[in-house]
Design a protein around this motif. Structure first.
Motif, PDB file in Angstrom:
ATOM      1  N   GLY A 163       0.802  -1.225   0.000  1.00 32.47           N
ATOM      2  CA  GLY A 163       0.000   0.000   0.000  1.00 32.47           C
ATOM      3  C   GLY A 163       0.832   1.271   0.000  1.00 32.47           C
ATOM      4  O   GLY A 163       0.302   2.368   0.063  1.00 32.47           O
ATOM      5  N   GLY A 164       2.172   1.134  -0.062  1.00 35.40           N
ATOM      6  CA  GLY A 164       3.033   2.313  -0.069  1.00 35.40           C
ATOM      7  C   GLY A 164       3.456   2.783   1.310  1.00 35.40           C
ATOM      8  O   GLY A 164       4.172   3.764   1.443  1.00 35.40           O
ATOM      9  N   ASN A 165       3.033   2.052   2.340  1.00 31.15           N
ATOM     10  CA  ASN A 165       3.392   2.461   3.702  1.00 31.15           C
ATOM     11  C   ASN A 165       4.833   2.049   4.017  1.00 31.15           C
ATOM     12  O   ASN A 165       5.279   0.985   3.612  1.00 31.15           O
ATOM     13  CB  ASN A 165       2.415   1.880   4.723  1.00 31.15           C
ATOM     14  N   PRO A 166       5.592   2.898   4.727  1.00 28.75           N
ATOM     15  CA  PRO A 166       6.982   2.569   5.043  1.00 28.75           C
ATOM     16  C   PRO A 166       7.072   1.453   6.080  1.00 28.75           C
ATOM     17  O   PRO A 166       6.373   1.468   7.087  1.00 28.75           O
ATOM     18  CB  PRO A 166       7.547   3.884   5.591  1.00 28.75           C
ATOM     19  N   LEU A 167       7.918   0.475   5.813  1.00 27.14           N
ATOM     20  CA  LEU A 167       8.135  -0.660   6.700  1.00 27.14           C
ATOM     21  C   LEU A 167       9.634  -0.887   6.853  1.00 27.14           C
ATOM     22  O   LEU A 167      10.431  -0.388   6.062  1.00 27.14           O
ATOM     23  CB  LEU A 167       7.476  -1.922   6.133  1.00 27.14           C
ATOM     24  N   ALA A 168      10.003  -1.658   7.866  1.00 23.00           N
ATOM     25  CA  ALA A 168      11.397  -2.022   8.083  1.00 23.00           C
ATOM     26  C   ALA A 168      11.439  -3.354   8.805  1.00 23.00           C
ATOM     27  O   ALA A 168      10.659  -3.594   9.731  1.00 23.00           O
ATOM     28  CB  ALA A 168      12.102  -0.945   8.902  1.00 23.00           C
ATOM     29  N   SER A 169      12.335  -4.242   8.374  1.00 24.34           N
ATOM     30  CA  SER A 169      12.485  -5.539   9.035  1.00 24.34           C
ATOM     31  C   SER A 169      13.958  -5.902   9.142  1.00 24.34           C
ATOM     32  O   SER A 169      14.795  -5.419   8.380  1.00 24.34           O
ATOM     33  CB  SER A 169      11.696  -6.623   8.289  1.00 24.34           C
ATOM     34  N   CYS A 170      14.263  -6.762  10.108  1.00 19.84           N
ATOM     35  CA  CYS A 170      15.629  -7.202  10.353  1.00 19.84           C
ATOM     36  C   CYS A 170      15.954  -8.337   9.380  1.00 19.84           C
ATOM     37  O   CYS A 170      15.289  -9.375   9.396  1.00 19.84           O
ATOM     38  CB  CYS A 170      15.773  -7.678  11.800  1.00 19.84           C
ATOM     39  N   GLU A 171      16.952  -8.127   8.546  1.00 17.61           N
ATOM     40  CA  GLU A 171      17.259  -9.063   7.469  1.00 17.61           C
ATOM     41  C   GLU A 171      18.768  -9.237   7.296  1.00 17.61           C
ATOM     42  O   GLU A 171      19.568  -8.473   7.843  1.00 17.61           O
ATOM     43  CB  GLU A 171      16.670  -8.554   6.135  1.00 17.61           C
ATOM     44  N   ILE A 172      19.118 -10.223   6.476  1.00 18.53           N
ATOM     45  CA  ILE A 172      20.478 -10.372   5.965  1.00 18.53           C
ATOM     46  C   ILE A 172      20.358 -10.107   4.469  1.00 18.53           C
ATOM     47  O   ILE A 172      19.883 -10.968   3.712  1.00 18.53           O
ATOM     48  CB  ILE A 172      21.042 -11.791   6.221  1.00 18.53           C
ATOM     49  N   PRO A 173      20.709  -8.883   4.027  1.00 16.65           N
ATOM     50  CA  PRO A 173      20.612  -8.587   2.592  1.00 16.65           C
ATOM     51  C   PRO A 173      21.579  -9.477   1.800  1.00 16.65           C
ATOM     52  O   PRO A 173      22.638  -9.863   2.294  1.00 16.65           O
ATOM     53  CB  PRO A 173      21.010  -7.117   2.496  1.00 16.65           C
ATOM     54  N   CYS A 174      21.211  -9.810   0.576  1.00 12.97           N
ATOM     55  CA  CYS A 174      22.056 -10.667  -0.255  1.00 12.97           C
ATOM     56  C   CYS A 174      21.835 -10.365  -1.730  1.00 12.97           C
ATOM     57  O   CYS A 174      20.943  -9.595  -2.086  1.00 12.97           O
ATOM     58  CB  CYS A 174      21.761 -12.136   0.032  1.00 12.97           C
ATOM     59  N   ARG A 175      22.644 -11.010  -2.555  1.00  6.97           N
ATOM     60  CA  ARG A 175      22.449 -10.968  -4.005  1.00  6.97           C
ATOM     61  C   ARG A 175      22.193 -12.403  -4.427  1.00  6.97           C
ATOM     62  O   ARG A 175      22.758 -13.341  -3.864  1.00  6.97           O
ATOM     63  CB  ARG A 175      23.691 -10.403  -4.696  1.00  6.97           C
ATOM     64  N   LYS A 176      21.373 -12.580  -5.414  1.00  6.94           N
ATOM     65  CA  LYS A 176      20.916 -13.910  -5.822  1.00  6.94           C
ATOM     66  C   LYS A 176      22.072 -14.896  -6.040  1.00  6.94           C
ATOM     67  O   LYS A 176      21.981 -16.041  -5.641  1.00  6.94           O
ATOM     68  CB  LYS A 176      20.050 -13.772  -7.084  1.00  6.94           C
ATOM     69  N   LYS A 177      23.161 -14.488  -6.641  1.00  8.40           N
ATOM     70  CA  LYS A 177      24.256 -15.412  -6.956  1.00  8.40           C
ATOM     71  C   LYS A 177      25.331 -15.465  -5.861  1.00  8.40           C
ATOM     72  O   LYS A 177      26.275 -16.212  -5.970  1.00  8.40           O
ATOM     73  CB  LYS A 177      24.912 -15.015  -8.284  1.00  8.40           C
TER      74      LYS A 177
END
Length: 136
Positions: free
Chosen positions: A97-111
């Motif tokens: 819906g366009g609302n700002p959210l934030a979550s705890c993650e481990i960002p990655c790249r597909k490869k």
């Protein structure tokens, strides 16, 4: 005017002003509706307050079992001041819906091989994007 016409007019005008006889034992019928008596001034009365249900007290979030501190885990919303558990990053994104959210993650790249053992890099399109998640 003729005397017969004058007599007719006099008879009609006299009958119009005469009260209508009422049958014995019945009260006279009035063409004007009666209003109930006013006992107090309606402009000075106050409306009764609307009862509102008592709101339950706000409880602080309880940490999941096995975790003594309330630091958010992987995939959970970020804590105060973008706090996350060890090895996690608070990733900001916009929801469907366009609302700002934030979550705890481990960002990655597909490869990339950046994800911890037992996890793989997945893309959550309507969420944080490319992040590590369990293979299960």
């Amino acid at each position: 005017m003729k005397p017969a016409a004058l007599a007719l007019m006099a008879a009609l005008s006299c009958g119009h002003n005469a009260p209508t006889p009422t049958p014995q034992g019945e009260p006279p019928i009035s063409n004007t509706p009666s209003a109930p008596p006013v006992t107090q001034d309606p402009t000075t009365t106050e409306a009764a307050p609307i009862p509102r249900p008592e709101e339950p007290p706000i409880k602080p979030p309880t940490p999941p079992e096995g975790r003594p501190d309330p630091v958010p885990a992987q995939g959970e919303p970020c804590g105060l001041a973008d706090a996350c558990g060890p090895g996690l990053t608070c990733v900001h994104y916009r929801g469907v819906g366009g609302n700002p959210l934030a979550s705890c993650e481990i960002p990655c790249r597909k490869k990339s091989k950046k994800c911890p053992h037992g996890q793989r890099c997945v893309v959550i399109v309507d969420g944080p994007g490319s992040v590590c998640r369990s293979k299960e």
